[in-house]
Design a protein around this motif. Structure first.
Motif, PDB file in Angstrom:
ATOM      1  N   GLY A  81       0.464  -1.396  -0.158  1.00  9.44           N
ATOM      2  CA  GLY A  81       0.140  -0.025  -0.259  1.00  9.44           C
ATOM      3  C   GLY A  81       1.065   1.348   0.265  1.00  9.44           C
ATOM      4  O   GLY A  81       2.011   1.445   0.110  1.00  9.44           O
ATOM      5  N   TYR A  82       0.741   2.137  -0.507  1.00 13.56           N
ATOM      6  CA  TYR A  82       0.771   3.704  -0.700  1.00 13.56           C
ATOM      7  C   TYR A  82       0.789   5.157   0.118  1.00 13.56           C
ATOM      8  O   TYR A  82      -1.044   4.985  -0.246  1.00 13.56           O
ATOM      9  CB  TYR A  82       1.289   4.290  -2.259  1.00 13.56           C
ATOM     10  CG  TYR A  82       3.079   3.205  -2.372  1.00 13.56           C
ATOM     11  CD1 TYR A  82       3.672   3.660  -2.888  1.00 13.56           C
ATOM     12  CD2 TYR A  82       2.832   2.326  -3.526  1.00 13.56           C
ATOM     13  CE1 TYR A  82       5.092   3.029  -3.082  1.00 13.56           C
ATOM     14  CE2 TYR A  82       3.317   1.328  -3.621  1.00 13.56           C
ATOM     15  CZ  TYR A  82       4.627   1.748  -3.841  1.00 13.56           C
ATOM     16  OH  TYR A  82       5.754   1.374  -4.163  1.00 13.56           O
ATOM     17  N   PRO A 448       0.954   4.145  -8.187  1.00 16.70           N
ATOM     18  CA  PRO A 448       2.032   4.428  -7.026  1.00 16.70           C
ATOM     19  C   PRO A 448       3.217   4.894  -7.363  1.00 16.70           C
ATOM     20  O   PRO A 448       4.053   5.404  -6.744  1.00 16.70           O
ATOM     21  CB  PRO A 448       1.015   4.960  -6.108  1.00 16.70           C
ATOM     22  CG  PRO A 448       0.254   3.335  -5.697  1.00 16.70           C
ATOM     23  CD  PRO A 448      -0.017   3.213  -6.856  1.00 16.70           C
ATOM     24  N   GLU A 449       3.609   3.083  -7.531  1.00 17.08           N
ATOM     25  CA  GLU A 449       5.356   2.763  -7.564  1.00 17.08           C
ATOM     26  C   GLU A 449       6.234   3.710  -8.437  1.00 17.08           C
ATOM     27  O   GLU A 449       7.157   3.330  -8.201  1.00 17.08           O
ATOM     28  CB  GLU A 449       5.368   1.139  -7.093  1.00 17.08           C
ATOM     29  CG  GLU A 449       5.046   0.596  -8.056  1.00 17.08           C
ATOM     30  CD  GLU A 449       3.657  -0.117  -8.580  1.00 17.08           C
ATOM     31  OE1 GLU A 449       2.875  -0.873  -8.583  1.00 17.08           O
ATOM     32  OE2 GLU A 449       2.278   0.818  -7.264  1.00 17.08           O
ATOM     33  N   ARG A 499       6.222   5.642   2.178  1.00 18.97           N
ATOM     34  CA  ARG A 499       5.312   5.819   1.192  1.00 18.97           C
ATOM     35  C   ARG A 499       4.938   4.309   1.643  1.00 18.97           C
ATOM     36  O   ARG A 499       3.709   4.435   1.325  1.00 18.97           O
ATOM     37  CB  ARG A 499       5.455   5.588   0.047  1.00 18.97           C
ATOM     38  CG  ARG A 499       5.931   7.309  -0.130  1.00 18.97           C
ATOM     39  CD  ARG A 499       6.348   7.898  -1.502  1.00 18.97           C
ATOM     40  NE  ARG A 499       5.099   7.751  -2.790  1.00 18.97           N
ATOM     41  CZ  ARG A 499       5.030   7.114  -3.998  1.00 18.97           C
ATOM     42  NH1 ARG A 499       6.015   6.283  -4.203  1.00 18.97           N
ATOM     43  NH2 ARG A 499       3.639   6.928  -4.743  1.00 18.97           N
ATOM     44  N   ARG A 500       5.072   3.206   1.734  1.00 17.59           N
ATOM     45  CA  ARG A 500       4.398   1.765   1.885  1.00 17.59           C
ATOM     46  C   ARG A 500       4.613   1.773   3.361  1.00 17.59           C
ATOM     47  O   ARG A 500       4.310   1.978   4.087  1.00 17.59           O
ATOM     48  CB  ARG A 500       6.504   1.043   1.214  1.00 17.59           C
ATOM     49  CG  ARG A 500       6.407   1.207  -0.532  1.00 17.59           C
ATOM     50  CD  ARG A 500       7.291   0.321  -0.936  1.00 17.59           C
ATOM     51  NE  ARG A 500       6.605  -1.085  -0.291  1.00 17.59           N
ATOM     52  CZ  ARG A 500       6.629  -2.226   0.431  1.00 17.59           C
ATOM     53  NH1 ARG A 500       8.539  -2.033   0.721  1.00 17.59           N
ATOM     54  NH2 ARG A 500       6.661  -3.364   0.553  1.00 17.59           N
ATOM     55  N   VAL A 501       3.027   1.146   3.139  1.00 13.44           N
ATOM     56  CA  VAL A 501       2.461   0.733   4.465  1.00 13.44           C
ATOM     57  C   VAL A 501       1.300  -0.602   3.976  1.00 13.44           C
ATOM     58  O   VAL A 501       0.933  -0.535   2.466  1.00 13.44           O
ATOM     59  CB  VAL A 501       1.182   2.276   4.844  1.00 13.44           C
ATOM     60  CG1 VAL A 501       2.285   3.260   5.185  1.00 13.44           C
ATOM     61  CG2 VAL A 501       0.875   2.135   3.447  1.00 13.44           C
ATOM     62  N   PRO A 502       1.359  -0.979   4.471  1.00 10.42           N
ATOM     63  CA  PRO A 502      -0.087  -2.317   4.433  1.00 10.42           C
ATOM     64  C   PRO A 502      -0.996  -1.953   4.650  1.00 10.42           C
ATOM     65  O   PRO A 502      -1.372  -0.602   5.382  1.00 10.42           O
ATOM     66  CB  PRO A 502       0.167  -3.098   5.938  1.00 10.42           C
ATOM     67  CG  PRO A 502       1.339  -2.126   7.395  1.00 10.42           C
ATOM     68  CD  PRO A 502       1.470  -0.711   6.177  1.00 10.42           C
ATOM     69  N   ILE A 503      -2.054  -2.391   3.607  1.00 12.66           N
ATOM     70  CA  ILE A 503      -3.082  -2.156   4.589  1.00 12.66           C
ATOM     71  C   ILE A 503      -4.029  -3.491   3.486  1.00 12.66           C
ATOM     72  O   ILE A 503      -3.949  -4.476   2.823  1.00 12.66           O
ATOM     73  CB  ILE A 503      -3.876  -1.522   2.526  1.00 12.66           C
ATOM     74  CG1 ILE A 503      -2.799  -0.479   2.689  1.00 12.66           C
ATOM     75  CG2 ILE A 503      -5.156  -0.643   2.945  1.00 12.66           C
ATOM     76  CD1 ILE A 503      -3.599   0.787   1.522  1.00 12.66           C
ATOM     77  N   VAL A 519      -0.974  -0.603  -4.575  1.00  9.86           N
ATOM     78  CA  VAL A 519      -2.483   0.088  -3.901  1.00  9.86           C
ATOM     79  C   VAL A 519      -2.239   1.253  -3.218  1.00  9.86           C
ATOM     80  O   VAL A 519      -1.492   1.918  -2.642  1.00  9.86           O
ATOM     81  CB  VAL A 519      -3.834  -1.008  -3.583  1.00  9.86           C
ATOM     82  CG1 VAL A 519      -3.961  -1.595  -4.395  1.00  9.86           C
ATOM     83  CG2 VAL A 519      -3.480  -1.108  -2.033  1.00  9.86           C
ATOM     84  N   GLU A 520      -3.066   2.518  -2.926  1.00 10.07           N
ATOM     85  CA  GLU A 520      -3.289   3.530  -2.680  1.00 10.07           C
ATOM     86  C   GLU A 520      -4.139   3.536  -1.140  1.00 10.07           C
ATOM     87  O   GLU A 520      -4.792   3.131  -0.804  1.00 10.07           O
ATOM     88  CB  GLU A 520      -3.284   4.789  -2.851  1.00 10.07           C
ATOM     89  CG  GLU A 520      -2.869   5.485  -4.403  1.00 10.07           C
ATOM     90  CD  GLU A 520      -3.152   6.139  -4.958  1.00 10.07           C
ATOM     91  OE1 GLU A 520      -2.595   7.331  -4.411  1.00 10.07           O
ATOM     92  OE2 GLU A 520      -3.355   6.443  -6.137  1.00 10.07           O
ATOM     93  N   THR A 521      -4.010   4.575   0.098  1.00 10.83           N
ATOM     94  CA  THR A 521      -4.599   4.131   1.204  1.00 10.83           C
ATOM     95  C   THR A 521      -6.231   5.404   0.860  1.00 10.83           C
ATOM     96  O   THR A 521      -6.778   4.963   1.791  1.00 10.83           O
ATOM     97  CB  THR A 521      -4.037   5.555   2.386  1.00 10.83           C
ATOM     98  OG1 THR A 521      -3.462   6.099   2.169  1.00 10.83           O
ATOM     99  CG2 THR A 521      -3.041   4.213   2.760  1.00 10.83           C
ATOM    100  N   VAL A 522      -5.830   6.400  -0.341  1.00 12.57           N
ATOM    101  CA  VAL A 522      -7.172   6.518  -0.351  1.00 12.57           C
ATOM    102  C   VAL A 522      -8.070   6.217  -1.355  1.00 12.57           C
ATOM    103  O   VAL A 522      -9.189   6.253  -1.334  1.00 12.57           O
ATOM    104  CB  VAL A 522      -7.043   7.456  -1.614  1.00 12.57           C
ATOM    105  CG1 VAL A 522      -6.452   9.088  -0.857  1.00 12.57           C
ATOM    106  CG2 VAL A 522      -6.469   7.190  -2.601  1.00 12.57           C
ATOM    107  N   ASP A 523      -7.839   4.261  -1.765  1.00 13.23           N
ATOM    108  CA  ASP A 523      -8.887   3.532  -1.879  1.00 13.23           C
ATOM    109  C   ASP A 523      -9.556   2.486  -0.597  1.00 13.23           C
ATOM    110  O   ASP A 523     -10.134   2.418  -1.278  1.00 13.23           O
ATOM    111  CB  ASP A 523      -7.759   2.445  -2.935  1.00 13.23           C
ATOM    112  CG  ASP A 523      -7.041   2.792  -3.856  1.00 13.23           C
ATOM    113  OD1 ASP A 523      -7.152   3.778  -4.253  1.00 13.23           O
ATOM    114  OD2 ASP A 523      -6.428   2.086  -4.399  1.00 13.23           O
TER     115      ASP A 523
END
Length: 558
Positions: A81-82, A448-449, A499-503, A519-523
């Motif tokens: 995730g990003y 995003p990557e 920037r990178r985080v787990p979702i 994928v993005e946190t805005v998702d």
């Protein structure tokens, strides 16, 4: 010998007799895999683990036995995730999680920005304050959601159904405010005096009880935590200078030491106690409508800043986080609540350079103090002859820089030219964008990557709040000049470490799958909105719905 403070002990003492003991239990067994149920869940549980980078998540994944084990073995896992924007700080990151919008739309471009037109002496603006309140400043402020420009998921749910209950609890006010939004029914964050809310809000019995137990715990020393086996290899001290070391701590603290309590697993455990108590006392998830609770677990961030991300301290923290989440989920299961969980982070984090230097990365360095706004003002003043004036405002040796409004047009042009020349020649600077360059860039799209630095910067840009320049340091440059005078490590860079985080998504009975693409946190917002059949106009958000049904079927089309 350090004692291990068990989840059951803290949860039993914190709320008894308000709520039953949340005893530890074996890791849950996987349910028979099906698909995501078509019916809407009765409760959304949105968890942000502050500074829980994708690297930290992956490093300890094989050791999870509690709540993180459940999410990773039974849920939908997006390990890449990003927080896709450049300003990877706490407030911007939290503003994306439940709004579906990047900071360029939320308006939350940083933890602190500068308003040089404000009449108050302090020109800095904290992201979660109302700076119009008399006698306040960015460190002593009245907390407020004033600066968040878009609605949260809870706010949209309330518009669709006013009966919806929205609750937000966290270790930090900015986590509570950015995830809960201005229309939350309950908003509580941790201070040395206990959990507090907006000025004038009466403290309910549940919160009063938790605060009493916090005071009782603080009155007692904590001898620390036992070292889990997976942490043994990390058990060595790292010299950060001035005779100070980090890296082999166990979170021992003296009685009354709130600062050490905050930077330890004890903080998250207490926040989860409050969250569980709020769910039970308010009957969240027990009525016809869907309710939502957002939970900001802040200890991992305080641990990362205070001790770094690769010592025994961080290792113990992740182990305890896993255990506490397991106890929390077990409590919801016992109460028979139909709930869905999303867990992510507001940003990642970078370990202190001194430990990196010892572990195969000799090029790691701390930022040159010459890049701080104060030093830049002195250097540019000497070059332009504008000495004795405040030329450049900023919050540190990276991020947004603002030129003083008192400069004439000619003076400003000279200052900007000299500043750009100086910064672009500095060996630690990756690039510097002007406000005009960022404003002219189109809104980013695509994976995003693969974004450029300019696209990341555009995702964080607000024309009223962003600076005149954006300074981005090179990778492997820690933006804290001296680790002995406060925090030893931080985040905030445009690089993947931050920037990178787990979702992670979980609901009982869903079929597990893993998607390693970005994928993005805005998702998150559109994904959850689809589960509860809540329409969200696509032109009002930046995210897209993620299909949580493994194989055939589409949860976004339900």
């Amino acid at each position: 010998m350090f004692k291990r403070v068990a989840a059951a002990l803290l949860l039993a003492t914190a709320l008894a007799p308000v709520m039953p003991v949340m005893a530890q239990s074996p890791a849950p067994t996987a349910a028979t895999p099906t698909t995501v149920p078509a019916s809407a869940p009765k409760l959304i549980v949105a968890i942000s683990v502050d500074q829980f980078s994708a690297d930290l998540f992956s490093e300890y994944r094989q050791y999870y036995t509690g709540g993180l084990k459940r999410l990773t073995s039974e849920g939908a896992v997006f390990p890449r995730g990003y927080q896709s924007h450049a300003a990877t700080e706490t407030c911007p990151g939290h503003s994306t999680i439940l709004t579906g919008s990047r900071p360029s739309r939320t308006g939350i471009i940083a933890n602190t920005w500068f308003d040089l037109d404000t009449k108050r002496e302090d020109k800095a603006v904290y992201c979660a304050e109302d700076e119009s309140q008399p006698g306040t400043n960015s460190n002593d402020y009245v907390a407020s959601p004033l600066h968040l420009k878009v609605p949260t998921l809870g706010g949209r749910m309330k518009i669709a159904n006013p009966a919806t209950r929205v609750v937000s609890v966290a270790g930090k006010d900015r986590a509570v405010i950015m995830m809960g939004g201005p229309t939350a029914d309950q908003s509580w964050w941790l201070t040395p005096k206990g959990y507090v809310s907006y000025k004038g809000i009466a403290t309910p019995p549940l919160v009063a009880r938790v605060n009493e137990q916090l005071a009782a715990r603080l009155a007692q020393p904590n001898p620390g935590f036992e070292l889990p086996p997976q942490c043994a290899a990390k058990d060595f001290a790292v010299n950060i200078g001035a005779g100070q070391t980090v890296g082999n701590g166990r979170f021992a603290r003296d009685a009354g030491d709130f600062k050490k309590f905050r930077a330890s697993p004890e903080q998250d455990a207490l926040t989860l106690v409050l969250a569980a108590g709020a769910i039970e006392s308010m009957g969240l998830g027990k009525q016809a409508q869907t309710d939502i609770i957002s939970i900001g677990l802040s200890a991992t961030d305080y641990v990362g800043h205070t001790y770094g991300t690769e010592g025994t301290e961080s290792c113990i923290q992740v182990d305890r986080l896993d255990t506490e989440l397991g106890a929390f989920f077990d409590k919801l299961d016992k109460d028979g609540i139909d709930y869905v969980v999303v867990l992510t982070a507001d940003h990642g984090g970078h370990d202190l350079p001194e430990r990196h230097q010892e572990n195969a990365m000799p090029m790691e360095a701390r930022v040159d103090a010459a890049l701080t706004p104060k030093a830049l003002t002195a250097a540019i003043g000497a070059k332009t002859g504008l000495t004795g004036k405040k030329l450049i405002w900023g919050d540190g040796p990276a991020g947004d820089l603002y030129f003083d409004k008192g400069l004439t047009k000619a003076e400003r042009a000279k200052v900007e030219a000299e500043t750009l020349t100086l910064l672009r020649a500095h060996p630690q600077v990756q690039t510097v964008f002007t406000k005009a360059e960022i404003a002219a860039a189109p809104a980013p799209s695509g994976p995003p990557e693969s974004w450029s630095l300019l696209q990341e910067a555009r995702a964080s840009f607000d024309p009223q709040r962003s600076g005149d320049l954006l300074l981005l340091l090179k990778p492997r440059v820690m933006s804290i000049p001296d680790g002995t005078k406060g925090y030893v490590a931080t985040h905030g860079s445009p690089w993947d470490t931050d920037r990178r985080v787990p979702i992670l998504f979980w609901r009982k009975g869903m079929r597990h799958f893993e998607q390693p693409l970005g994928v993005e946190t805005v998702d998150i917002l559109p994904t959850l909105a689809a589960l509860i059949h809540l329409p969200v106009p696509k032109d009002q958000i930046d995210g897209r719905c993620l299909d949580l049904i493994a194989g055939a079927g589409d949860s976004c089309a339900q």
